[in-house]
Design an enzyme around this catalytic site. Structure first.
Site, short mmCIF file in Angstrom:
data_model
loop_
_atom_site.label_atom_id
_atom_site.label_comp_id
_atom_site.label_asym_id
_atom_site.label_seq_id
_atom_site.Cartn_x
_atom_site.Cartn_y
_atom_site.Cartn_z
N ASP A 155 0.85 -1.20 0.00
CA ASP A 155 0.00 0.00 0.00
C ASP A 155 0.88 1.25 0.00
O ASP A 155 1.57 1.53 0.99
CB ASP A 155 -0.90 -0.02 1.24
CG ASP A 155 -1.96 1.07 1.21
OD1 ASP A 155 -1.75 2.11 0.57
OD2 ASP A 155 -3.02 0.88 1.85
N HIS A 212 -3.61 0.49 -2.73
CA HIS A 212 -4.49 1.16 -1.77
C HIS A 212 -5.93 1.07 -2.24
O HIS A 212 -6.31 1.71 -3.21
CB HIS A 212 -4.08 2.62 -1.59
CG HIS A 212 -4.87 3.34 -0.54
ND1 HIS A 212 -4.70 3.11 0.80
CD2 HIS A 212 -5.85 4.27 -0.64
CE1 HIS A 212 -5.53 3.88 1.50
NE2 HIS A 212 -6.25 4.59 0.64
#
Length: 363
Positions: free
Chosen positions: A291, A322
């Protein structure tokens, strides 16, 4: 899919391992560029859902005369309520902290609608076209307005179980609410997609400009509509001239004209996990190790929380970006199917426990 479930051993944890392990969701198709989380993030932010959903808006007045908006997804067919019934579970969808309702969040709502849920999007004051009737916006981790919305939903659907899903930085609001409310949250279960666990660290870290600048412009565009009202409490020139999400947050909530406060004091009241030990609802946090927005797992994932609390479950995947978690084929995001499977598994576990203990079902 090389996913790992990190949690404290319990009967519910064993049930989730069996349920998710049997599901084909985590063994889904391959993304052609697994090592490009930035590309996955852009797809999640920019790609619209298919088909485009129909939304019915409802404004909820708060005790201080402020307003929040509840957007009920009624499907692309225009039939209010979709396929849900009186006792169908209500799924509360919480966008990111900038109020950006992404295509991914809408797609999750449509998937839930097809499965018999009643999805509704929670819009904070002044976000996503919600009128700003008081010169006050909702701080990052202040769950007061969310609590009013949950109370209203419980009254409107008293026979239904209430579930909640948050996306990205919007998880700060949901996590704060669960900790502050404890066993009185009114929720049966919750899930967070790519949550931000440490709010202050996240604002102070350098975020990818591909994520920060679109959200910053989105926030400024919404705030500029209420420049006259907000000018009474904040410096609008400084606010609209902010060059980072941290500068905008600090100007909006710390450098106010009436009640200025320090950055440190603000986060003492708004850290998402400040009362995490009080949470009493199963929470699935679905995170990817790559992420680019949350940051490196070693610093940004509170692993000790998942090892010590029986209510927090971390589903960690090596790739997914993400809020991306992409896959080929219909749905495009395998995390949506995983979350809906998680809710099904929790409901099944609770029904089994009620029968085993002979407990009456809560009204």
């Amino acid at each position: 899919g090389h996913c790992r479930l990190l949690c404290k051993p319990s009967a519910l944890a064993q049930h989730l391992v069996r349920s998710l392990g049997r599901s084909a969701v985590l063994r889904g198709g391959r993304w052609p560029w697994p090592h490009w989380p930035q590309l996955q993030m852009l797809q999640q932010l920019l790609q619209p859902p298919e088909p485009e959903p129909v939304v019915a808006r409802e404004l909820l007045q708060l005790p201080d005369a402020g307003l929040v908006a509840l957007d009920w997804l009624v499907g692309p067919w225009g039939a209010a309520g979709g396929v849900g019934g009186v006792s169908s579970p209500v799924l509360l969808l919480i966008p990111n902290a900038a109020g950006k309702v992404t295509g991914g969040l809408l797609q999750l709502g449509l998937r839930a609608l097809e499965r018999g849920f009643i999805p509704v999007i929670f819009n904070r004051r002044g976000h996503n076209g919600c009128p700003l009737t008081t010169p006050r916006l909702q701080p990052f981790g202040d769950p007061g307005d969310l609590r009013e919305a949950v109370t209203y939903l419980r009254c409107r659907h008293p026979a239904a179980s209430l579930l909640a899903v948050s996306e990205g930085s919007g998880s700060g609001l949901l996590l704060a609410y669960l900790g502050e409310s404890g066993s009185s949250s009114g929720l049966a279960a919750a899930a967070c997609l790519s949550p931000i666990f440490r709010g202050r660290d996240w604002f102070e870290a350098a975020m990818p400009w591909l994520y920060e600048w679109p959200l910053l412009l989105h926030l400024k565009q919404g705030l500029s509509r209420y420049a006259g009202a907000l000018a009474e409490v904040v410096d609008m020139d400084r606010l609209l001239g902010s060059r980072s999400l941290r500068e905008l947050e600090e100007t909006l909530f710390c450098r106010t004209r009436s009640r200025p406060t320090s950055w440190e004091s603000y986060w003492e009241r708004n850290e998402p996990l400040r009362d995490a030990d009080e949470a009493a609802v199963p929470v699935l946090c679905l995170c990817s190790a790559d992420d680019p927005v949350r940051g490196p797992p070693a610093q940004s994932l509170p692993r000790e929380l998942f090892r010590s609390s029986p209510y927090f479950f971390l589903l960690l995947t090596p790739h997914g970006g993400h809020c991306g978690f992409p896959r080929r084929g219909p749905g495009r995001c395998w995390a949506h199917e995983a979350v809906l499977e998680y809710f099904r598994a929790v409901a099944e576990f609770l029904r089994t426990e009620e029968r085993r203990k002979g407990l009456p079902r809560p009204r």
